[in-house]
Write an enzyme that holds these catalytic residues in place. Structure first.
Site, short mmCIF file in Angstrom:
data_model
loop_
_atom_site.label_atom_id
_atom_site.label_comp_id
_atom_site.label_asym_id
_atom_site.label_seq_id
_atom_site.Cartn_x
_atom_site.Cartn_y
_atom_site.Cartn_z
N GLY A 91 0.91 -1.30 -0.08
CA GLY A 91 0.00 -0.20 -0.06
C GLY A 91 0.95 1.23 -0.04
O GLY A 91 2.07 1.10 -0.47
N THR A 93 2.56 2.57 2.16
CA THR A 93 3.80 2.45 2.85
C THR A 93 4.76 1.08 2.64
O THR A 93 5.49 0.62 2.89
CB THR A 93 3.85 2.39 4.45
OG1 THR A 93 2.81 1.48 4.92
CG2 THR A 93 3.29 3.94 4.90
N ARG A 125 -3.84 2.33 7.46
CA ARG A 125 -4.08 2.45 9.06
C ARG A 125 -2.97 2.92 10.05
O ARG A 125 -2.89 3.18 11.03
CB ARG A 125 -4.70 1.23 9.46
CG ARG A 125 -5.27 0.97 10.84
CD ARG A 125 -5.71 -0.28 11.26
NE ARG A 125 -5.07 -1.35 10.79
CZ ARG A 125 -4.12 -1.72 11.93
NH1 ARG A 125 -4.02 -0.91 13.16
NH2 ARG A 125 -3.07 -2.76 11.93
N HIS A 258 0.66 -6.20 -14.43
CA HIS A 258 1.74 -5.29 -14.71
C HIS A 258 2.32 -5.87 -15.97
O HIS A 258 3.08 -5.02 -16.93
CB HIS A 258 2.77 -4.89 -13.52
CG HIS A 258 3.62 -6.22 -13.31
ND1 HIS A 258 3.10 -7.13 -12.50
CD2 HIS A 258 4.73 -6.43 -13.61
CE1 HIS A 258 4.24 -7.95 -12.39
NE2 HIS A 258 5.03 -7.53 -13.12
N HIS A 319 -1.52 -13.21 -17.71
CA HIS A 319 -0.35 -12.78 -18.77
C HIS A 319 -0.45 -13.74 -19.85
O HIS A 319 -0.64 -13.11 -21.14
CB HIS A 319 0.84 -12.65 -18.01
CG HIS A 319 1.88 -12.11 -19.06
ND1 HIS A 319 1.99 -10.86 -19.70
CD2 HIS A 319 2.83 -13.08 -19.47
CE1 HIS A 319 2.90 -10.77 -20.56
NE2 HIS A 319 3.39 -11.82 -20.45
#
Length: 555
Positions: A91, A93, A125, A258, A319
């Site tokens: 996330g 961090t 959080r 990605h 993919h």
């Protein structure tokens, strides 16, 4: 249960230029961060979105049953911890946002693809300040090496537009707080929002529901990015899709992989549909087989991930099958994302259901220093022969080889053509005519290149033939820096270009192809072949492709 989540928010754009409309006064608010969702036994049913509770319990029960049967190692802890915080979440961090999402957003901002009044939110959080988040991501930001103008100023400006919000333990309350904070910064201007959801599957429904009810803007569009894997089997994926579509429209959902943002994949349609030399040859009449190779060496992030879903759910489902769909689809009526996805889903629905006898599963041998606790059924290698039952590709094998812990990182698509009928130079080509067939090679790693293998006369007296390569090596031809795949895909989301993101019907079609193999694995009937780390993988694929009359082309 501790979970994580990034979110985004955005304005009005000119799709023809991929730039914000100059006269528009709205701001682009992009929230990318981490949301911690904690399961509690409290009376706040509304806070956890009652309409999703029954389905959530069903999903968790089914997942735990599936997990128990598979006897996962480290992932067991990740999926079943309750009322406890996980220290390393993806996330604002976490590693994904720090290493990929924020650098990609800054690269877009630096290159002029985001408006100057963009606002970015990190959400989790953790008890952090705006400055804390800026310090975390500052070291990961870099400017383009091909035009480092005003790098320091741009970086400072970007960081000043990045904010942080502690959403707390109740994600519906947290989403309301996020919405209020964004509206405060927007100041009543029209703005669009993108939410990047990077949460485990069993938390997705709560997060999505609370987001839909509490954090969407009513003055612009809302788009939601969801990380793979998209379910863990056909049934769970169907239920997830049904629930998401009860809260969002299909056009709002962007299921991101990605690997599909690589230049090789984005170039497939260009090569096929803008070059007369290729398009007429693109069928069973001229093509003998197609080989798709994706091998990776061992590194920590994929190690941890493969402990959970294995290579079938991680790489093959999205993919590999998406690559085949783009390679094999009929020409769409336009370059509109929906028109392309319409053709892709036709290919996926035409792929013959995989026979377990046409599949080779492998698993790398765990060494004494290996921190990965692979159970005896988690596949880290997959090879198969696929067939597309339609008029264009009837009888042409699509050969897949993908694995973790192999000799090197390698990404290639090899299109092997038929022998020349009645070849006048057959005797000059030697006893193995297959070695002298024409081949188109599309390479992404270790070097990005397009190669065409042809037969050619060696200069000099006499008549000696040689198999030569006409090559376009990108690093020699183009001096520009190749953008990261996340930059491509995030820009596509901003532009509303969804052709590289799986639609719900594509998702279902892909699961239908792989379901027989997953059932074999989950019922303990398919034992992976062991192979050494740093080697070429199992020997099974060589026998498999010989069975289909194909010589496997190795390093």
């Amino acid at each position: 249960m501790s979970l994580s989540f990034p979110a985004l928010s955005i304005p009005s754009w000119d799709s023809s230029t991929s730039r914000p409309i100059p006269q528009c006064s709205s701001s682009l608010n992009v929230s990318a961060g981490s949301l911690q969702v904690v399961t509690k036994n409290s009376g706040g049913g509304a806070g956890l979105c009652r309409s999703f509770c029954g389905l959530k319990l069903w999903v968790i029960e089914r997942f735990n049953l599936w997990k128990k049967n598979r006897e996962f190692g480290p992932l067991k802890e990740f999926m079943t911890i309750k009322n406890q915080s996980l220290p390393d979440v993806i996330g604002a961090t976490g590693e994904l946002a720090r290493a990929k999402i924020f650098p990609a957003l800054f690269a877009l901002y630096y290159s002029g693809f985001l408006p100057e009044d963009v606002v970015i939110f990190g959400y989790s959080r953790k008890d952090l300040t705006d400055e804390d988040l800026r310090s975390i991501i500052a070291s990961t930001l870099t400017c383009r090496i091909d035009h480092q103008q005003n790098c320091g100023d741009k970086m400072e400006a970007f960081l000043s537009k990045t904010y942080y919000l502690n959403g707390g333990y109740d994600n519906c309350v947290g989403m309301s707080k996020l919405n209020a904070r964004i509206e405060q910064i927007e100041g009543g201007s029209k703005a669009n929002r993108i939410f990047y959801l990077s949460v485990p599957q069993e938390a997705l429904l709560d997060v999505a529901s609370c987001l839909a009810d509490n954090a969407q803007t009513h003055k612009g569009w809302n788009r939601i990015i969801i990380e793979k894997p998209f379910g863990f089997d056909a049934l769970s994926s169907q239920q997830f899709t049904k629930s998401l579509l009860s809260k969002f429209e299909e056009k709002q959902l962007y299921r991101i992989d990605h690997l599909l943002g690589r230049n090789l994949i984005e170039n497939l349609t260009v090569l096929r549909f803008s070059n007369l030399v290729f398009e007429p040859l693109w069928s069973r009449t001229y093509i003998r087989n197609i080989q798709i190779i994706l091998s990776e060496d061992l590194h920590s992030q994929t190690r941890r991930y493969f402990d959970g879903y294995g290579i079938i759910r991680d790489i093959v489902h999205s993919h590999i099958l998406q690559t085949i769909a783009l390679l094999a689809m009929e020409p769409p009526i336009s370059l509109d994302g929906e028109d392309i996805r319409n053709e892709k889903v036709k290919v996926l629905r035409s792929i013959r259901r995989l026979d377990p006898s046409d599949v080779i599963l492998g698993q790398y041998k765990s060494t004494s220093g290996d921190k990965v606790n692979l159970n005896n059924l988690t596949p880290t290698f997959f090879a198969a022969a696929l067939y597309i039952d339609n008029a264009r590709w009837d009888g042409v094998p699509f050969l897949i080889k993908t694995g973790l812990g192999l000799i090197k990182h390698r990404v290639e698509i090899r299109i092997n053509f038929h022998n020349v009928p009645g070849n006048l130079y057959r005797e000059r080509l030697g006893h193995n005519v297959d070695l002298a067939t024409n081949e188109l090679i599309l390479s992404d790693a270790p070097d990005e290149a397009i190669l065409v293998k042809i037969n050619n006369k060696i200069p000099g007296l006499g008549l000696q033939l040689d198999a030569s390569e006409l090559n376009l090596l990108y690093k020699d031809k183009y001096s520009a820096e190749v953008p990261d795949s996340y930059e491509h895909l995030l820009l596509d989301v901003i532009d509303g270009d969804n052709h590289l993101f799986m639609r719900s019907d594509e998702l279902a079609a892909a699961w239908n192809i792989l379901t027989p193999i997953l059932q074999e694995v989950d019922k303990n009937r398919a034992t992976p072949e062991l192979y050494e780390v740093g080697g070429r993988g199992p020997i099974g694929p060589y026998y498999l492709y010989a069975k289909h009359g194909v010589r496997w082309i190795d390093d």
